[in-house]
Design a protein around this motif. Structure first.
Motif, PDB file in Angstrom:
ATOM      1  N   SER A  76      14.741 -15.901  22.082  1.00 16.83           N
ATOM      2  CA  SER A  76      14.396 -16.417  23.409  1.00 16.83           C
ATOM      3  C   SER A  76      12.970 -16.966  23.440  1.00 16.83           C
ATOM      4  CB  SER A  76      14.550 -15.319  24.475  1.00 16.83           C
ATOM      5  OG  SER A  76      13.494 -14.384  24.395  1.00 16.83           O
ATOM      6  N   VAL A  77      12.192 -16.679  22.405  1.00 17.09           N
ATOM      7  CA  VAL A  77      10.811 -17.162  22.321  1.00 17.09           C
ATOM      8  C   VAL A  77      10.824 -18.626  21.898  1.00 17.09           C
ATOM      9  CG1 VAL A  77       8.598 -16.910  21.110  1.00 17.09           C
ATOM     10  CG2 VAL A  77       9.902 -14.876  21.790  1.00 17.09           C
ATOM     11  N   ASN A  78      10.072 -19.441  22.592  1.00 16.16           N
ATOM     12  CA  ASN A  78       9.971 -20.863  22.283  1.00 16.16           C
ATOM     13  C   ASN A  78       9.466 -21.049  20.846  1.00 16.16           C
ATOM     14  OD1 ASN A  78       9.940 -23.628  22.605  1.00 16.16           O
ATOM     15  ND2 ASN A  78       7.975 -23.648  23.671  1.00 16.16           N
ATOM     16  N   GLY A  79      10.234 -21.761  20.029  1.00  8.39           N
ATOM     17  CA  GLY A  79       9.832 -22.014  18.651  1.00  8.39           C
ATOM     18  C   GLY A  79      10.372 -21.023  17.637  1.00  8.39           C
ATOM     19  N   VAL A  80      11.090 -20.010  18.092  1.00  4.23           N
ATOM     20  CA  VAL A  80      11.682 -19.034  17.168  1.00  4.23           C
ATOM     21  C   VAL A  80      13.202 -19.215  17.189  1.00  4.23           C
ATOM     22  CG1 VAL A  80      12.005 -16.592  16.609  1.00  4.23           C
ATOM     23  CG2 VAL A  80       9.817 -17.383  17.525  1.00  4.23           C
ATOM     24  N   GLY A  81      13.726 -19.728  16.097  1.00  2.00           N
ATOM     25  CA  GLY A  81      15.165 -19.914  15.979  1.00  2.00           C
ATOM     26  C   GLY A  81      15.819 -18.728  15.302  1.00  2.00           C
ATOM     27  N   PRO A  82      17.131 -18.778  15.129  1.00  2.00           N
ATOM     28  CA  PRO A  82      17.853 -17.660  14.517  1.00  2.00           C
ATOM     29  C   PRO A  82      17.394 -17.330  13.097  1.00  2.00           C
ATOM     30  CG  PRO A  82      19.387 -19.242  15.469  1.00  2.00           C
ATOM     31  CD  PRO A  82      18.035 -19.835  15.585  1.00  2.00           C
ATOM     32  N   THR A  83      17.082 -18.363  12.306  1.00  2.00           N
ATOM     33  CA  THR A  83      16.650 -18.116  10.932  1.00  2.00           C
ATOM     34  C   THR A  83      15.317 -17.380  10.903  1.00  2.00           C
ATOM     35  OG1 THR A  83      17.832 -20.077  10.174  1.00  2.00           O
ATOM     36  CG2 THR A  83      16.135 -19.206   8.717  1.00  2.00           C
ATOM     37  N   MET A  84      14.370 -17.822  11.722  1.00  2.00           N
ATOM     38  CA  MET A  84      13.076 -17.144  11.771  1.00  2.00           C
ATOM     39  C   MET A  84      13.225 -15.726  12.323  1.00  2.00           C
ATOM     40  SD  MET A  84       9.448 -18.212  13.537  1.00  2.00           S
ATOM     41  CE  MET A  84       9.179 -19.608  12.461  1.00  2.00           C
TER      42      MET A  84
END
Length: 193
Positions: A76-84
């Motif tokens: 849900s954090v802007n800039g954090v996708g599933p891979t990260m």
């Protein structure tokens, strides 16, 4: 939506497993924390989250619900996708992430490959208020000392005091007198201001 998958472990790798559910093989992406808790073979249950994109459908699996909830918070954090988010969960447990967020320890996140200072600050800032609301409705941090600290900080925030300053004051008070109640902590901080 898929809540969990239960079946036989057909293949196990550090980044994914193949789960045989009644003859259908599901490829499920996992963290290293989940990988380390899984048996080499046999029947397992993974809590799941399905992400559907134009070009792919990906199932993410987690050993427990706490890890899945932290994955959802991280994504849900802007800039954090599933891979990260999986990389972070591979380096830190859900408890360690919660602790780092509450203590504003951005360096804990910066140790994860691909997480820079800006992203680490964003994680801490955006998750600070979300870290308590999990499916169990319990704070991520256990222990009476942490609970008293969190309750006292919340009470002082309602009164208009900054979170950062009150946390420092409460940490000092708890270090000197670990048995102080929530009320005593709030009163002591109010006296010192």
């Amino acid at each position: 939506m898929i809540s969990y998958l239960k079946g036989d472990l057909a293949e196990k790798n550090p980044s994914f497993v193949i789960l045989d559910v009644n003859g259908l093989g599901y490829r499920v992406r996992i963290s290293l924390n989940t990988f380390s808790q899984l048996p080499e073979q046999g029947s397992i249950k993974l809590y799941a989250h399905l992400i559907i994109r134009d070009d792919e459908h990906t199932i993410y699996g987690f050993y427990d619900q706490e890890e899945r909830e932290m994955f959802l918070r991280l994504t849900s954090v802007n800039g954090v996708g599933p891979t990260m988010a999986l990389l972070i969960l591979s380096s830190l447990s859900a408890q360690q992430i919660a602790q780092a967020v509450l203590e504003e320890q951005t360096k804990d996140f910066q140790r994860v490959k691909g997480v820079g200072e800006k992203t680490a600050r964003r994680i801490v800032m955006e998750l600070n208020d979300k870290i308590f609301s999990f499916s169990s409705n319990k704070p991520m941090l256990s222990g009476k000392k942490n609970m008293r600290k969190l309750e006292a900080v919340s009470a002082l925030e309602v009164l208009g005091f900054s979170r950062k300053n009150t946390e420092k004051s409460i940490d000092i008070l708890l270090r000197d007198e670990p048995s102080l109640s929530i009320e005593e902590l709030v009163k002591e901080v109010l006296r010192s201001i």
